[in-house]
Motif scaffolding. Structure first.
Motif, PDB file in Angstrom:
ATOM      1  N   GLN A 167       2.314  12.689   3.246  1.00  0.00           N
ATOM      2  CA  GLN A 167       2.924  12.145   4.459  1.00  0.00           C
ATOM      3  C   GLN A 167       4.450  12.098   4.317  1.00  0.00           C
ATOM      4  O   GLN A 167       5.181  12.472   5.226  1.00  0.00           O
TER       5      GLN A 167
ATOM      6  N   SER B  98       7.136   7.631  11.234  1.00  0.00           N
ATOM      7  CA  SER B  98       7.295   9.078  11.365  1.00  0.00           C
ATOM      8  C   SER B  98       7.701   9.452  12.781  1.00  0.00           C
ATOM      9  O   SER B  98       7.571   8.661  13.710  1.00  0.00           O
TER      10      SER B  98
ATOM     11  N   THR C  24       1.459   3.539  10.638  1.00  0.00           N
ATOM     12  CA  THR C  24       2.174   3.654   9.363  1.00  0.00           C
ATOM     13  C   THR C  24       1.496   4.635   8.402  1.00  0.00           C
ATOM     14  O   THR C  24       2.148   5.468   7.793  1.00  0.00           O
ATOM     15  N   TYR C  25       0.162   4.501   8.270  1.00  0.00           N
ATOM     16  CA  TYR C  25      -0.550   5.412   7.364  1.00  0.00           C
ATOM     17  C   TYR C  25      -1.356   6.397   8.186  1.00  0.00           C
ATOM     18  O   TYR C  25      -2.439   6.068   8.665  1.00  0.00           O
ATOM     19  N   TRP C  26      -0.812   7.582   8.398  1.00  0.00           N
ATOM     20  CA  TRP C  26      -1.558   8.530   9.238  1.00  0.00           C
ATOM     21  C   TRP C  26      -2.165   9.669   8.423  1.00  0.00           C
ATOM     22  O   TRP C  26      -2.830  10.538   8.979  1.00  0.00           O
ATOM     23  N   TRP C  27      -1.920   9.697   7.126  1.00  0.00           N
ATOM     24  CA  TRP C  27      -2.521  10.758   6.313  1.00  0.00           C
ATOM     25  C   TRP C  27      -3.963  10.376   6.001  1.00  0.00           C
ATOM     26  O   TRP C  27      -4.244   9.688   5.033  1.00  0.00           O
TER      27      TRP C  27
ATOM     28  N   LYS D 173       0.854  -1.185   0.000  1.00  0.00           N
ATOM     29  CA  LYS D 173       0.000   0.000   0.000  1.00  0.00           C
ATOM     30  C   LYS D 173       0.894   1.241   0.000  1.00  0.00           C
ATOM     31  O   LYS D 173       1.912   1.279   0.682  1.00  0.00           O
ATOM     32  N   LYS D 174       0.502   2.216  -0.784  1.00  0.00           N
ATOM     33  CA  LYS D 174       1.380   3.365  -0.951  1.00  0.00           C
ATOM     34  C   LYS D 174       1.172   4.406   0.160  1.00  0.00           C
ATOM     35  O   LYS D 174       0.041   4.718   0.512  1.00  0.00           O
ATOM     36  N   ILE D 175       2.273   4.915   0.697  1.00  0.00           N
ATOM     37  CA  ILE D 175       2.172   5.992   1.689  1.00  0.00           C
ATOM     38  C   ILE D 175       1.950   7.306   0.940  1.00  0.00           C
ATOM     39  O   ILE D 175       2.607   7.575  -0.068  1.00  0.00           O
TER      40      ILE D 175
END
Lengths: 51, 512, 175
Positions: A12, B178, C8-11, A6-8
């Motif tokens: 971000q 992050s 990992t995916y926070w957007w 899955k692409k970030i």
């Protein structure tokens, strides 16, 4: 890209890039505030002495 | 100081690694900060007792001297030393990382210490009665400017250590993904600090040469432009560091988790890009500078940094509410707030800091910072009231609240006088609310800042203010004295705890 | 938590409440911003818009000439000057007084040139509380029309040395 494929989000990645943020954070006030201001003072007309 | 660079302990509360070298640096910077707030607070007391017409303590020469010392100690030294401690905390403890180049970090510390001491001594012996702003053509001794330059270089090196440590932590994979939000916010503060300190170098180095006679002329208006790139922007470091500390206090008191990382981080990014433009706030009634420059900059480019503060103003209370509701405080609309930890110092410090910064400091800042309204408030006491709302009620109070947690967490000492510590934010906060509101009100009646005698007893042309103004000045003094009592309690609790508090056992998970 | 790395995916998209608040804030920002240029067109009070540098020595000469030309008297050692309608008015900040005392006429527009011949000063008109930064080497040019008669005072609200707090000037506006 991580293991699951899955692409970030590009946003971000941009927010994680501290050096890019650093660069933009220096450039904006340097141009908009410092350089623009210094140019205005340097280019202002000087009064001549004829009252 | 001689700790092994790789020696660390694991924090029993957070499970984070605390490296001894980093811990010593945090300790030294934080303790030095407290020493300077003591100096700044004593100066504040003297200034206050002189401006209070009924007391009028100091002579004019001493008054202007102490008035120069007060912001150097309280605004520059206290806050920046504490911020360096905060930066080191954010990049080492929060990231489980060792600190980059500890020897260089000590060099930075000593540069700042020598610089601040030099400036303070030069002021006290009467070589620099120039106010914090040292506007040209007013001249101080070369050593004064040299002191400021040393301090700024030291702080700049400390920022370098911070970024270096971020790079080490990333390379050594001490965290995944992050940066934590608090560290991200502190990175924003450090970025803002670099531009600030660079502006300081651009203006103080020529001014130093001017005081030596090497440079003959510096344009007085140009000096103001670049000086405020340093003087005002350093307050923007404070804002950004303070907001990061708000999130941190939220974690320490209620276990705050950001509701939406994207929203919170966007607000910090807006700070990085636009907040330093607000240096313009000081120049709105200046000659020569064009309205276009004034409007574009004073509005942080269409108020983008004000938008960021509005976002934090929602995100933090919202996250506190969510955290409290998760704990089961779900009755009615406000149980999450009434059942909040009001009995420990961190929470009232957070709430007072948010309230005073937002409603007193922030709103007046935006109003006074519009081009035309600045005409009404420029150089009046309304300005002084505004920035005591931001930098004392906001930043200082947040840092004070954090201190009570840093002492057990990082320095492993139990707080002495917990009841005093808990009462302190209330006393300080309420004192400051009275102080800032009265000051702003007096300012709107025309009371000037930096003024020894508002009764104008020695003037050739007689003038007197409306008696209401004198009443408001008296109220300001009473509020200020209350805040000073709160400040004294803070210094007392912090110093006693750091040096004489019971040492916590290695696995003792005790916070407050 | 805010002290640990996010997932990992926070957007992720913001909530409805967050979006509403941010929208309100943006509208407020735009209104605030628009008011400033707008006031230059519709408003009566704006800071100086004419850039002009002037050497302090030159300014001293010009303002001395102005005082000499229109002087009508003296008050506690400070000249009282009554400029003609619509004249250029020179008001000088110096350690530690505002020179000269001015006598103006209500409803008449004057072009003020305010500057300093030594340090920075703060022009603060009382009891209206209108303030301008007076910078040596720069001419703060302001078009001023007195709209009410009476006695007004100018205090200094920028630190200008040991007697800064005694620096008071005067403007008398007559009908």
């Amino acid at each position: 890209m991580n293991e699951e494929g899955k692409k970030i989000s590009a946003w971000q990645l941009f927010f994680d890039d501290i050096s890019m943020l650093f660069l933009i954070g220096l450039v904006i006030p340097t141009i908009l505030y410092l350089l623009w201001g210094v140019m205005e003072y340097a280019n202002a007309p000087i009064a001549s002495i004829t009252p | 100081m001689a700790a092994n660079a790789l020696e660390f302990r694991t924090c029993p509360i957070t499970g984070k690694k605390v490296y001894a070298t980093a811990q010593n640096l945090i300790w030294a910077n934080a303790v030095t900060a407290v020493v300077f707030i003591l100096v700044g607070g004593l100066a504040a007391l003297l200034v206050l007792l002189t401006r209070w017409p009924a007391v009028h303590l100091l002579s004019p020469d001493l008054f202007y001297r102490i008035l120069t010392l007060h912001p150097i100690a309280a605004l520059v030294a206290w806050i920046i030393f504490f911020e360096v401690a905060g930066l080191y905390f954010g990049c080492t403890v929060l990231l489980n990382s060792r600190i980059a180049a500890p020897k260089v970090a000590w060099l930075a510390y000593f540069l700042m210490l020598v610089g601040a001491a030099l400036v303070a001594v030069e002021i006290l012996i009467g070589n620099a009665d120039v106010m914090f702003t040292s506007y040209i053509p007013l001249q101080a001794s070369p050593l004064y400017y040299l002191g400021v330059i040393l301090f700024a270089v030291g702080a700049l090196v400390a920022c370098g250590i911070f970024f270096g440590t971020l790079a080490i932590a990333k390379a050594e994979k001490t965290y995944e993904g992050s940066l934590p939000l608090v560290t991200f916010g502190l990175s924003a503060a450090a970025i803002i600090a670099v531009w600030t300190l660079a502006s300081g170098a651009i203006i103080y180095i020529p001014t130093f040469l001017w005081s030596l006679g090497v440079i003959k002329n510096i344009d007085a208006a140009m000096y103001r432009l670049i000086f405020w790139g340093f003087g005002h922007a350093s307050q923007q470091i404070n804002v950004t560091a303070m907001v990061s500390v708000w999130y941190l206090l939220g974690v320490l008191t209620v276990g705050l988790k950001p509701v939406n990382e994207k929203v919170c981080r966007s607000a910090f990014v807006l700070y990085i890009f636009f907040i330093n433009l607000a240096s313009e706030h000081h120049l709105l009634t200046d000659p020569t500078l064009s309205p276009a420059h004034k409007i574009a900059n004073t509005s942080y480019f269409i108020y983008m940094a004000a938008l960021a503060s509005m976002i934090h103003a929602l995100a933090i209370p919202m996250a506190v509410e969510v955290a409290q509701r998760k704990k089961g405080y779900t009755k009615g609309i406000f149980e999450w707030l009434t059942k909040a930890p009001w009995g420990e110092p961190g929470f009232p410090a957070l709430v007072f800091s948010l309230f005073i910064f937002g409603f007193i400091g922030g709103i007046t800042g935006i109003v006074n910072g519009t081009e035309q309204l600045s005409i009404k408030s420029h150089n009046t006491w309304a300005m002084t009231g505004h920035f005591h709302g931001t930098v004392v009620g906001g930043t200082t109070l947040a840092f004070m609240g954090l201190t009570y947690y840093l002492i057990p967490l990082v320095f492993r000492r139990e707080i002495i006088g917990k009841k005093w510590a808990t009462a302190q934010p209330y006393i300080y906060g309420i004192g400051l609310i009275i102080f800032t509101l009265s000051m702003i009100a007096a300012g709107t009646l025309g009371v000037p800042r930096r003024h020894w005698d508002i009764t104008f007893a020695d003037s050739i042309i007689p003038f007197s203010f409306d008696p209401t103004a004198i009443l408001l000045v008296t109220l300001t003094a009473l509020g200020g004295l209350t805040a000073i009592v709160g400040g004294a309690i803070y210094v007392g609790v912090a110093v006693l705890s750091v040096f004489f508090g019971r040492k916590l056992a290695p696995n003792e998970a005790k916070l407050i | 938590m805010a002290i640990t790395s996010p997932e990992t995916y926070w957007w992720k998209p913001a909530d409805k409440e967050e979006k509403l608040w941010i929208t309100i804030a943006i509208v407020w920002c735009l209104i605030l911003f628009t008011m400033m240029p707008l006031w230059h067109i519709v408003g009566g009070q704006n800071p100086s818009v004419e850039p002009l540098k002037i050497r302090p020595k030159d300014y001293e000469k010009i303002s001395d000439a102005f005082i000499e030309k229109y002087k009508i008297g003296e008050e506690s050692g400070i000249p009282v000057v009554k400029p003609p309608d619509g004249a250029d008015v020179y008001l000088r900040g110096q350690m530690w007084n505002w020179m000269p005392i001015l006598e103006l006429k209500k409803g008449v527009n004057y072009k003020f040139h305010i500057s300093s011949i030594d340090l920075m000063h703060g022009f603060s008109l009382q009891p209206l509380v209108m303030n301008f930064q007076i910078v040596p080497g720069h001419d703060n040019i302001l078009n001023i029309t007195p709209t009410s008669s009476g006695t007004f005072h100018i205090i200094c609200n920028e630190f200008c040395g040991i007697n800064h707090h005694t620096m008071v000037g005067k403007i008398v506006v007559k009908d």
